[in-house]
Design an enzyme around this catalytic site. Sequence first.
Site, PDB file in Angstrom:
ATOM      1  CB  CYS A  94    -118.254 -86.119   1.387  1.00 39.56           C
ATOM      2  SG  CYS A  94    -119.350 -84.970   0.536  1.00 39.56           S
ATOM      3  CD  GLU A 137    -117.828 -84.795  -6.608  1.00 37.31           C
ATOM      4  OE1 GLU A 137    -118.741 -84.090  -6.165  1.00 37.31           O
ATOM      5  OE2 GLU A 137    -116.797 -85.054  -5.947  1.00 37.31           O
ATOM      6  CG  HIS A 140    -122.614 -84.383  -3.874  1.00 37.71           C
ATOM      7  ND1 HIS A 140    -122.995 -84.217  -2.562  1.00 37.71           N
ATOM      8  CD2 HIS A 140    -121.290 -84.696  -3.826  1.00 37.71           C
ATOM      9  CE1 HIS A 140    -121.954 -84.426  -1.765  1.00 37.71           C
ATOM     10  NE2 HIS A 140    -120.899 -84.721  -2.505  1.00 37.71           N
TER      11      HIS A 140
HETATM   12  O1  GNR Z   1    -112.217 -84.632  -1.933  1.00 36.89           O
HETATM   13  C1  GNR Z   1    -112.885 -85.656  -2.077  1.00 36.89           C
HETATM   14  N1  GNR Z   1    -112.268 -86.853  -2.044  1.00 36.89           N
HETATM   15  C2  GNR Z   1    -112.898 -88.052  -2.381  1.00 36.89           C
HETATM   16  C3  GNR Z   1    -112.248 -89.249  -2.063  1.00 36.89           C
HETATM   17  C4  GNR Z   1    -112.813 -90.455  -2.393  1.00 36.89           C
HETATM   18  C5  GNR Z   1    -114.014 -90.483  -3.038  1.00 36.89           C
HETATM   19  C6  GNR Z   1    -114.693 -89.321  -3.358  1.00 36.89           C
HETATM   20  C7  GNR Z   1    -114.124 -88.109  -3.033  1.00 36.89           C
HETATM   21  S1  GNR Z   1    -114.945 -86.637  -3.456  1.00 36.89           S
HETATM   22  C8  GNR Z   1    -114.361 -85.548  -2.220  1.00 36.89           C
HETATM   23  C9  GNR Z   1    -114.831 -84.145  -2.480  1.00 36.89           C
HETATM   24  C10 GNR Z   1    -116.333 -84.084  -2.395  1.00 36.89           C
HETATM   25  O2  GNR Z   1    -116.952 -84.091  -1.389  1.00 36.89           O
HETATM   26  N2  GNR Z   1    -116.979 -84.072  -3.524  1.00 36.89           N
HETATM   27  O3  GNR Z   1    -118.330 -84.066  -3.549  1.00 36.89           O
HETATM   28 NI    NI Z   2    -118.936 -85.093  -1.742  1.00 35.85          NI
END
Ligand code: GNR
Ligand code: NI
Length: 173
Positions: A94, A137, A140
Amino acid sequence: MTIRTILTEPNKILRQKSKTVDLVGSEEKKLMDDMLETMYNAKGIGLAAIQVGVPKRIIVMDISKEENKKKPLYFVNPIIKNKNNEFSTYEEGCLSVPDQFAEIDRPSSCVIEYLDYYGQKKILNAEGLLATCIQHEMDHLEGILFIDYLSKLKKSMIIKKLSKQKKIDRIVV
Ligand code: GNR
Ligand code: NI
């Protein structure tokens, strides 16, 4: 388009519940444009508005692998209509939890209803990485981070590390 600052844990703003968007207007489009540029700049595959400090139910994603074949996706007010009873495991990271990775189980596929960049209602049947990412997402939007699914010990170790790193960054910068 402007690259915005991505908030990192620990930060209370990341724990806010994001609000439903009434209308996809110029402000929302500007936000989505900025979010996409911010996400590409950070080499991420998804970004929720709250990660740049805006508590709106807006997500941008791009899971295409080739740099020159970008496939941006925009989700406003996404709702999970259906999710598979079967789970799959992905190593998640993340942008708000820098340099930390963990295997997380989530429904292997799901159906999402949302508004697109133009405010048009859409339905998407997501599987694989797309399903994992949209669920990450959408967490979040509820103030949930992937580390919340880990044991108390693992989670507290990660938060401790990130707090220490923040203190170092403050002195260096
Ligand atoms: O870039 C990201 N890669 C990812 C890899 C596996 C599962 C979820 C993600 S999301 C993350 C970008 C991010 O923090 N989105 O909120
Ligand atoms: Ni994230």
